[in-house]
Motif scaffolding. Structure first.
Motif, PDB file in Angstrom:
ATOM      1  N   ALA A 147       0.678  -1.230   0.036  1.00  9.17           N
ATOM      2  CA  ALA A 147      -0.106   0.143  -0.130  1.00  9.17           C
ATOM      3  C   ALA A 147       0.783   1.256  -0.026  1.00  9.17           C
ATOM      4  CB  ALA A 147      -0.806  -0.137   1.431  1.00  9.17           C
ATOM      5  N   GLY A 148       0.274   2.415  -0.610  1.00  8.41           N
ATOM      6  CA  GLY A 148       1.192   3.596  -0.543  1.00  8.41           C
ATOM      7  C   GLY A 148       0.650   4.693   0.419  1.00  8.41           C
ATOM      8  N   GLY A 149       0.810   5.839   0.102  1.00  6.56           N
ATOM      9  CA  GLY A 149       0.613   6.913   0.968  1.00  6.56           C
ATOM     10  C   GLY A 149       1.183   6.845   2.564  1.00  6.56           C
ATOM     11  N   GLN A 150       0.276   7.168   3.558  1.00 11.08           N
ATOM     12  CA  GLN A 150       1.190   7.165   4.877  1.00 11.08           C
ATOM     13  C   GLN A 150       1.498   5.733   5.156  1.00 11.08           C
ATOM     14  OE1 GLN A 150      -2.124   9.368   6.684  1.00 11.08           O
ATOM     15  NE2 GLN A 150      -0.597  10.455   7.669  1.00 11.08           N
ATOM     16  N   SER A 151       0.702   4.523   4.947  1.00  9.93           N
ATOM     17  CA  SER A 151       1.051   3.406   5.137  1.00  9.93           C
ATOM     18  C   SER A 151       2.368   3.146   4.190  1.00  9.93           C
ATOM     19  CB  SER A 151      -0.123   2.306   4.713  1.00  9.93           C
ATOM     20  OG  SER A 151       0.159   1.010   4.959  1.00  9.93           O
ATOM     21  N   GLY A 152       2.601   3.208   3.229  1.00  7.75           N
ATOM     22  CA  GLY A 152       3.849   3.003   2.545  1.00  7.75           C
ATOM     23  C   GLY A 152       4.745   3.581   3.410  1.00  7.75           C
ATOM     24  N   ASP A 153       4.706   5.091   3.619  1.00  4.24           N
ATOM     25  CA  ASP A 153       5.590   5.682   4.309  1.00  4.24           C
ATOM     26  C   ASP A 153       6.042   5.023   5.783  1.00  4.24           C
ATOM     27  OD1 ASP A 153       5.591   7.542   2.553  1.00  4.24           O
ATOM     28  OD2 ASP A 153       4.487   8.949   3.350  1.00  4.24           O
ATOM     29  N   ALA A 154       4.971   4.609   6.184  1.00  6.06           N
ATOM     30  CA  ALA A 154       5.418   3.890   7.568  1.00  6.06           C
ATOM     31  C   ALA A 154       6.172   2.662   7.562  1.00  6.06           C
ATOM     32  CB  ALA A 154       4.159   3.641   8.226  1.00  6.06           C
ATOM     33  N   LEU A 155       5.824   1.900   6.373  1.00 13.35           N
ATOM     34  CA  LEU A 155       6.373   0.621   6.010  1.00 13.35           C
ATOM     35  C   LEU A 155       7.833   0.910   5.918  1.00 13.35           C
ATOM     36  CD1 LEU A 155       6.048  -2.490   5.471  1.00 13.35           C
ATOM     37  CD2 LEU A 155       5.934  -1.798   3.027  1.00 13.35           C
ATOM     38  N   GLN A 156       8.105   2.084   5.124  1.00 10.38           N
ATOM     39  CA  GLN A 156       9.597   2.209   4.852  1.00 10.38           C
ATOM     40  C   GLN A 156      10.314   2.712   5.952  1.00 10.38           C
ATOM     41  OE1 GLN A 156      10.621   2.435   1.289  1.00 10.38           O
ATOM     42  NE2 GLN A 156      12.697   2.673   2.172  1.00 10.38           N
ATOM     43  N   ALA A 157       9.908   3.580   6.874  1.00  7.11           N
ATOM     44  CA  ALA A 157      10.505   4.103   7.906  1.00  7.11           C
ATOM     45  C   ALA A 157      10.635   2.963   8.976  1.00  7.11           C
ATOM     46  CB  ALA A 157      10.018   5.459   8.615  1.00  7.11           C
ATOM     47  N   GLY A 158       9.693   2.253   9.183  1.00  5.61           N
ATOM     48  CA  GLY A 158       9.525   1.423  10.382  1.00  5.61           C
ATOM     49  C   GLY A 158      10.145   0.152  10.046  1.00  5.61           C
ATOM     50  N   TYR A 159      10.371  -0.261   8.841  1.00  7.97           N
ATOM     51  CA  TYR A 159      10.669  -1.867   8.787  1.00  7.97           C
ATOM     52  C   TYR A 159      11.773  -2.040   7.358  1.00  7.97           C
ATOM     53  CZ  TYR A 159       6.310  -2.492  11.122  1.00  7.97           C
ATOM     54  OH  TYR A 159       5.238  -2.416  12.163  1.00  7.97           O
ATOM     55  N   ILE A 160      11.344  -1.402   6.378  1.00  7.49           N
ATOM     56  CA  ILE A 160      12.480  -1.246   5.266  1.00  7.49           C
ATOM     57  C   ILE A 160      13.712  -0.961   5.542  1.00  7.49           C
ATOM     58  CG2 ILE A 160      13.002  -0.833   2.757  1.00  7.49           C
ATOM     59  CD1 ILE A 160       9.975  -1.030   2.302  1.00  7.49           C
ATOM     60  N   ASN A 161      13.895   0.484   6.191  1.00  8.88           N
ATOM     61  CA  ASN A 161      14.980   1.056   6.357  1.00  8.88           C
ATOM     62  C   ASN A 161      15.765   0.480   7.460  1.00  8.88           C
ATOM     63  OD1 ASN A 161      14.343   2.938   4.563  1.00  8.88           O
ATOM     64  ND2 ASN A 161      13.843   4.480   6.055  1.00  8.88           N
ATOM     65  N   PRO A 162      15.403  -0.052   8.386  1.00  7.95           N
ATOM     66  CA  PRO A 162      15.965  -1.020   9.768  1.00  7.95           C
ATOM     67  C   PRO A 162      16.569  -2.308   9.147  1.00  7.95           C
ATOM     68  CG  PRO A 162      13.769  -0.082  10.561  1.00  7.95           C
ATOM     69  CD  PRO A 162      13.852   0.178   9.327  1.00  7.95           C
ATOM     70  N   PHE A 163      15.810  -2.845   8.065  1.00  5.89           N
ATOM     71  CA  PHE A 163      16.037  -4.111   7.417  1.00  5.89           C
ATOM     72  C   PHE A 163      17.269  -3.879   6.658  1.00  5.89           C
ATOM     73  CE2 PHE A 163      15.519  -6.653   3.586  1.00  5.89           C
ATOM     74  CZ  PHE A 163      16.006  -7.983   4.149  1.00  5.89           C
TER      75      PHE A 163
END
Length: 304
Positions: free
Chosen positions: A41-57
């Motif tokens: 999903a995009g929008g805020q959900s996508g931003d949250a996925l990026q900051a919360g999970y993808i970047n740390p991974f």
């Protein structure tokens, strides 16, 4: 309020990763891909996925994640990938009902929970073929200067609560909302009485200005005063002083990640490492700074 009703809007202070989690996340997995693609999903959900999970991974593993926002129907994209044999994304975000359907049609791989190594998550998030990572609700909402409503029956009552409406162009939400508005009790929603739902919708259709297809659409329409009431994803309006909402009669759902059938082994190995990140409460707390949705860990409340 409990964890599934509201995520506090204050900044989340994530505690350090435990030594056991850090050791597992950083360990080498022979044969894992160095890059994976996902549809989410995009929008805020996508931003949250990026900051919360993808970047740390990526920081922990060095594995690059290419995230593409889903447009259209996630289930349709999944089916097209599998039936064509071109698995260009190893992870795909889909709703709970989609997981059941995809599993029954043989479109998704069983997950290797021993490799995901989840430290402890709610049981409904731990499915054989999908991992639920984000809890969200579809709720009644209204402009702050409009007359407040408390139920879907109020939403349907255009005389007492005048104004234009917006409902999702998503049957598995809108049919249930229509039945609740017609007085059906939650415990009696299934099996869905489609005829009764359509009859209920017929009473309000002339006051529905927009049948929305994306989560950002209805809140923006309310903010622009093009509509006054809408069924919305709760995280899209939480904390917005111009908009109000209630969790009463909200539809709770979970976003899942699945692995398309036919994904290569090196891609799946890397994907399992990413799915581990979805189970860590400190990551969930970070994601909640961007969108007010809860994660799958019972420990998340201690981090917000």
């Amino acid at each position: 309020m409990d964890r599934r009703q509201f995520i506090r809007n204050s900044a989340a202070l994530a505690l350090p990763v435990s030594m056991s989690e850090l050791a597992w996340s950083a360990e080498s997995v022979p044969g894992a891909a160095t890059e994976i693609r996902m549809l989410a999903a995009g929008g805020q959900s996508g931003d949250a996925l990026q900051a919360g999970y993808i970047n740390p991974f990526t920081s922990k593993t060095g594995i690059k994640v290419v995230r593409e926002d889903i447009t259209g129907t996630p289930f349709g994209k999944l089916r097209a990938m599998v039936e064509s044999g071109r698995i260009d994304s190893v992870l795909l975000e889909i709703g709970g009902s989609g997981v059941t359907q995809a599993q029954s049609l043989g479109l998704i791989e069983p997950l290797r929970w021993d490799l995901i190594n989840a430290p402890g998550i709610f049981p409904e998030s731990k499915q054989s073929h999908g991992i639920g990572y984000q809890y969200f609700s579809v709720t009644p909402a209204w402009r702050a200067d409009a007359k407040p409503i408390a139920t879907w029956a109020d939403f349907w009552d255009v005389k007492r609560f005048p104004g234009k409406r917006s409902l999702p162009d998503i049957p598995y939400y809108t049919l249930l909302i229509a039945l609740l508005a017609d007085g059906v009790k939650p415990e009696n929603l299934y099996p869905v009485d489609v005829e009764r739902a359509y009859a209920s919708l017929a009473r309000i259709k002339d006051d529905v200005a927009v049948w929305w297809g994306t989560g950002a659409q209805a809140p923006q329409l309310m903010a622009d005063n093009e509509i006054q009431y809408a069924a919305v994803y709760s995280g899209r309006v939480a904390g917005n002083p111009k908009l109000a909402f209630t969790y009463n009669q909200g539809l709770l759902n979970i976003s899942y990640f699945v692995v398309p059938k036919g994904a290569s082994e090196d891609q799946k190995l890397a994907a399992y490492r990413f799915l581990h990140e979805l189970t860590l409460p400190e990551n969930q707390a970070e994601a909640a700074k961007i969108v007010a949705y809860s994660g799958n860990s019972p420990e998340m409340d201690k981090r917000v």
